[in-house]
Motif scaffolding. Structure first.
Motif, PDB file in Angstrom:
ATOM      1  N   PRO A  31       0.812  -1.224   0.000  1.00 30.09           N
ATOM      2  CA  PRO A  31       0.000   0.000   0.000  1.00 30.09           C
ATOM      3  C   PRO A  31       0.850   1.281   0.000  1.00 30.09           C
ATOM      4  CG  PRO A  31      -0.925  -1.594   1.532  1.00 30.09           C
ATOM      5  CD  PRO A  31       0.389  -2.153   1.061  1.00 30.09           C
ATOM      6  N   GLU A  32       1.978   1.252   0.676  1.00 27.48           N
ATOM      7  CA  GLU A  32       2.852   2.428   0.729  1.00 27.48           C
ATOM      8  C   GLU A  32       3.346   2.808  -0.667  1.00 27.48           C
ATOM      9  OE1 GLU A  32       3.435  -0.425   2.549  1.00 27.48           O
ATOM     10  OE2 GLU A  32       2.582   0.291   4.437  1.00 27.48           O
ATOM     11  N   THR A  33       3.592   1.810  -1.499  1.00 30.62           N
ATOM     12  CA  THR A  33       4.063   2.055  -2.858  1.00 30.62           C
ATOM     13  C   THR A  33       2.972   2.729  -3.685  1.00 30.62           C
ATOM     14  OG1 THR A  33       5.544   0.161  -2.728  1.00 30.62           O
ATOM     15  CG2 THR A  33       4.972   0.937  -4.939  1.00 30.62           C
ATOM     16  N   VAL A  34       1.753   2.235  -3.561  1.00 32.42           N
ATOM     17  CA  VAL A  34       0.635   2.832  -4.289  1.00 32.42           C
ATOM     18  C   VAL A  34       0.413   4.261  -3.799  1.00 32.42           C
ATOM     19  CG1 VAL A  34      -1.839   2.657  -4.825  1.00 32.42           C
ATOM     20  CG2 VAL A  34      -0.425   0.584  -4.706  1.00 32.42           C
ATOM     21  N   TRP A  35       0.414   4.452  -2.494  1.00 36.20           N
ATOM     22  CA  TRP A  35       0.183   5.784  -1.930  1.00 36.20           C
ATOM     23  C   TRP A  35       1.227   6.783  -2.423  1.00 36.20           C
ATOM     24  CZ3 TRP A  35      -3.776   8.130   0.112  1.00 36.20           C
ATOM     25  CH2 TRP A  35      -3.588   9.375   0.719  1.00 36.20           C
ATOM     26  N   ARG A  36       2.493   6.373  -2.447  1.00 34.30           N
ATOM     27  CA  ARG A  36       3.553   7.274  -2.933  1.00 34.30           C
ATOM     28  C   ARG A  36       3.291   7.691  -4.381  1.00 34.30           C
ATOM     29  NH1 ARG A  36       6.985   3.924  -0.071  1.00 34.30           N
ATOM     30  NH2 ARG A  36       7.582   2.798  -1.949  1.00 34.30           N
ATOM     31  N   GLY A  37       2.774   6.776  -5.191  1.00 34.21           N
ATOM     32  CA  GLY A  37       2.469   7.107  -6.576  1.00 34.21           C
ATOM     33  C   GLY A  37       1.294   8.057  -6.723  1.00 34.21           C
ATOM     34  N   LEU A  38       0.355   7.978  -5.797  1.00 34.72           N
ATOM     35  CA  LEU A  38      -0.826   8.834  -5.840  1.00 34.72           C
ATOM     36  C   LEU A  38      -0.584  10.194  -5.199  1.00 34.72           C
ATOM     37  CD1 LEU A  38      -3.504   6.222  -4.759  1.00 34.72           C
ATOM     38  CD2 LEU A  38      -3.074   7.060  -7.077  1.00 34.72           C
ATOM     39  N   ALA A  39       0.190  10.217  -4.136  1.00 34.80           N
ATOM     40  CA  ALA A  39       0.347  11.438  -3.336  1.00 34.80           C
ATOM     41  C   ALA A  39       1.754  12.022  -3.393  1.00 34.80           C
ATOM     42  CB  ALA A  39      -0.034  11.141  -1.879  1.00 34.80           C
ATOM     43  N   GLY A  40       2.648  11.407  -4.158  1.00 34.49           N
ATOM     44  CA  GLY A  40       4.020  11.891  -4.238  1.00 34.49           C
ATOM     45  C   GLY A  40       4.148  13.190  -5.009  1.00 34.49           C
ATOM     46  N   ASP A  41       5.390  13.609  -5.213  1.00 39.44           N
ATOM     47  CA  ASP A  41       5.671  14.892  -5.862  1.00 39.44           C
ATOM     48  C   ASP A  41       5.142  14.975  -7.295  1.00 39.44           C
ATOM     49  OD1 ASP A  41       6.892  15.866  -3.592  1.00 39.44           O
ATOM     50  OD2 ASP A  41       8.907  15.302  -4.245  1.00 39.44           O
ATOM     51  N   VAL A  42       5.104  13.838  -8.000  1.00 36.48           N
ATOM     52  CA  VAL A  42       4.588  13.802  -9.374  1.00 36.48           C
ATOM     53  C   VAL A  42       3.458  12.774  -9.408  1.00 36.48           C
ATOM     54  CG1 VAL A  42       5.159  13.531 -11.813  1.00 36.48           C
ATOM     55  CG2 VAL A  42       6.909  14.354 -10.219  1.00 36.48           C
ATOM     56  N   PRO A  43       2.268  13.165  -8.937  1.00 41.65           N
ATOM     57  CA  PRO A  43       1.170  12.209  -8.821  1.00 41.65           C
ATOM     58  C   PRO A  43       0.735  11.641 -10.170  1.00 41.65           C
ATOM     59  CG  PRO A  43       0.404  14.450  -8.437  1.00 41.65           C
ATOM     60  CD  PRO A  43       1.893  14.516  -8.553  1.00 41.65           C
ATOM     61  N   LEU A  44       0.456  10.336 -10.156  1.00 44.75           N
ATOM     62  CA  LEU A  44      -0.082   9.630 -11.319  1.00 44.75           C
ATOM     63  C   LEU A  44       0.823   9.725 -12.543  1.00 44.75           C
ATOM     64  CD1 LEU A  44      -3.703  10.922 -10.784  1.00 44.75           C
ATOM     65  CD2 LEU A  44      -2.931   8.593 -10.335  1.00 44.75           C
ATOM     66  N   ALA A  45       2.126   9.772 -12.329  1.00 43.75           N
ATOM     67  CA  ALA A  45       3.090   9.950 -13.421  1.00 43.75           C
ATOM     68  C   ALA A  45       3.013   8.831 -14.455  1.00 43.75           C
ATOM     69  CB  ALA A  45       4.501  10.041 -12.846  1.00 43.75           C
ATOM     70  N   TRP A  46       2.523   7.666 -14.093  1.00 41.20           N
ATOM     71  CA  TRP A  46       2.446   6.527 -15.008  1.00 41.20           C
ATOM     72  C   TRP A  46       1.287   6.615 -15.996  1.00 41.20           C
ATOM     73  CZ3 TRP A  46       1.414   6.215  -9.764  1.00 41.20           C
ATOM     74  CH2 TRP A  46       0.066   6.016  -9.421  1.00 41.20           C
ATOM     75  N   GLY A  87      -1.902   8.022   3.789  1.00 44.83           N
ATOM     76  CA  GLY A  87      -1.590   6.628   3.512  1.00 44.83           C
ATOM     77  C   GLY A  87      -2.774   5.757   3.149  1.00 44.83           C
ATOM     78  N   GLU A  88      -3.994   6.275   3.281  1.00 41.76           N
ATOM     79  CA  GLU A  88      -5.180   5.444   3.076  1.00 41.76           C
ATOM     80  C   GLU A  88      -6.199   5.986   2.083  1.00 41.76           C
ATOM     81  OE1 GLU A  88      -6.986   4.684   6.837  1.00 41.76           O
ATOM     82  OE2 GLU A  88      -5.176   3.803   7.674  1.00 41.76           O
ATOM     83  N   ARG A  89      -6.419   7.303   2.113  1.00 43.41           N
ATOM     84  CA  ARG A  89      -7.496   7.832   1.274  1.00 43.41           C
ATOM     85  C   ARG A  89      -7.331   9.332   1.101  1.00 43.41           C
ATOM     86  NH1 ARG A  89     -13.918   6.620   2.242  1.00 43.41           N
ATOM     87  NH2 ARG A  89     -14.520   7.115   0.103  1.00 43.41           N
ATOM     88  N   HIS A  90      -7.608   9.803  -0.097  1.00 43.78           N
ATOM     89  CA  HIS A  90      -7.775  11.234  -0.314  1.00 43.78           C
ATOM     90  C   HIS A  90      -8.722  11.472  -1.481  1.00 43.78           C
ATOM     91  CE1 HIS A  90      -4.835  11.046  -3.533  1.00 43.78           C
ATOM     92  NE2 HIS A  90      -3.778  11.356  -2.837  1.00 43.78           N
ATOM     93  N   SER A  91      -9.362  12.638  -1.443  1.00 43.82           N
ATOM     94  CA  SER A  91     -10.378  12.992  -2.426  1.00 43.82           C
ATOM     95  C   SER A  91     -10.236  14.471  -2.756  1.00 43.82           C
ATOM     96  CB  SER A  91     -11.784  12.788  -1.866  1.00 43.82           C
ATOM     97  OG  SER A  91     -11.919  11.551  -1.217  1.00 43.82           O
ATOM     98  N   PHE A  92     -10.468  14.801  -4.008  1.00 43.14           N
ATOM     99  CA  PHE A  92     -10.414  16.208  -4.388  1.00 43.14           C
ATOM    100  C   PHE A  92     -11.613  16.586  -5.245  1.00 43.14           C
ATOM    101  CE2 PHE A  92      -8.057  14.171  -7.887  1.00 43.14           C
ATOM    102  CZ  PHE A  92      -8.700  14.706  -8.996  1.00 43.14           C
ATOM    103  N   CYS A  93     -11.883  17.881  -5.267  1.00 45.80           N
ATOM    104  CA  CYS A  93     -12.836  18.438  -6.217  1.00 45.80           C
ATOM    105  C   CYS A  93     -12.059  19.370  -7.132  1.00 45.80           C
ATOM    106  CB  CYS A  93     -13.989  19.160  -5.523  1.00 45.80           C
ATOM    107  SG  CYS A  93     -13.569  20.635  -4.606  1.00 45.80           S
ATOM    108  N   VAL A  94     -12.438  19.382  -8.390  1.00 44.75           N
ATOM    109  CA  VAL A  94     -11.843  20.319  -9.332  1.00 44.75           C
ATOM    110  C   VAL A  94     -12.491  21.670  -9.072  1.00 44.75           C
ATOM    111  CG1 VAL A  94     -11.601  20.929 -11.776  1.00 44.75           C
ATOM    112  CG2 VAL A  94     -11.316  18.551 -11.040  1.00 44.75           C
ATOM    113  N   THR A  95     -11.664  22.697  -8.912  1.00 46.03           N
ATOM    114  CA  THR A  95     -12.174  24.044  -8.645  1.00 46.03           C
ATOM    115  C   THR A  95     -12.230  24.898  -9.907  1.00 46.03           C
ATOM    116  OG1 THR A  95      -9.974  24.810  -8.020  1.00 46.03           O
ATOM    117  CG2 THR A  95     -11.420  24.016  -6.247  1.00 46.03           C
TER     118      THR A  95
END
Length: 161
Positions: A31-46, A87-95
C-alpha cells in the motif's frame, strides 16, 4: 488561458453523484508504494493521458491542499483536496478547468492492504455542464473510455494482470 469555475462539494458527492464510476483493482505491491504514486511529488506519473501533475501548496499535504494537472494535453485542471487520510485515502474536487465540461468533478482514491498487496479503489464523480447534459454521450462515453485507459495504465505500472 481562460478558466471556468466549478462548484465545490464535500466528500458525500462521491456517494450521491448521478455520474459515478468506481474501479477496484488488486495490485501486487505494498500500500505504501501505491500511496507514494498517488500522493508523491509527481502524482499519477504513469498515466499516459495525464501530464504536469504538481502540488501548488506546500507540504505537508492534507485537506485544502491544491494541485494542478493536465488531461489529454488540453484539459487543464486545478484541484483542491476535500479529504486526506494519510496513507489510506484522499479525495479532491476540481475548482477550475480550462474547458467548461463539468459543473462538478472530483476523484476519490482508497488504498487498503490486501492479501497479495493492495486493493485500490479509484472513483470518479461528476455532474456535466448543463449545456452538455443531453445527450449524455457527449460527456459520458468519451469520458469513460479515458477513465478505462487510466485504470489500464495503473494496472500495467504496478504489475497487475
Amino acid at each position: 488561458m481562460a478558466w471556468f469555475t466549478l462548484e465545490r462539494f464535500d466528500p458525500s458527492f462521491f456517494e450521491t453523484a448521478r455520474h459515478r464510476h468506481s474501479y477496484t483493482m488488486d495490485l501486487p505491491v505494498a500500500p505504501e508504494t501505491v500511496w507514494r504514486g498517488l500522493a508523491g511529488d509527481v502524482p499519477l506519473a504513469w498515466c499516459r493521458g495525464l501530464a504536469g501533475g504538481r502540488y501548488t501548496s506546500p507540504a505537508p499535504h492534507g485537506v485544502g491542499t491544491t494541485r494542478e494537472i493536465t488531461a489529454l494535453g488540453l484539459l487543464h485542471l486545478r484541484e483542491e483536496f476535500v479529504r486526506w487520510e494519510e496513507g489510506e485515502r484522499h479525495s479532491f474536487c476540481v475548482t477550475e478547468a480550462s474547458l467548461p465540461l463539468y459543473r462538478r468533478f472530483g476523484e476519490d482514491y482508497v488504498v487498503r492492504p490486501h492479501a497479495h498487496g493492495t486493493r485500490f479503489t479509484w472513483t470518479f464523480a461528476y455532474e456535466p455542464n448543463p449545456l452538455l447534459a443531453r445527450p449524455a454521450a457527449l460527456t459520458d462515453l468519451p469520458g469513460t473510455s479515458f477513465l478505462r485507459k487510466l485504470i489500464a495504465d495503473t494496472k500495467r505500472h504496478f504489475g497487475a494482470a
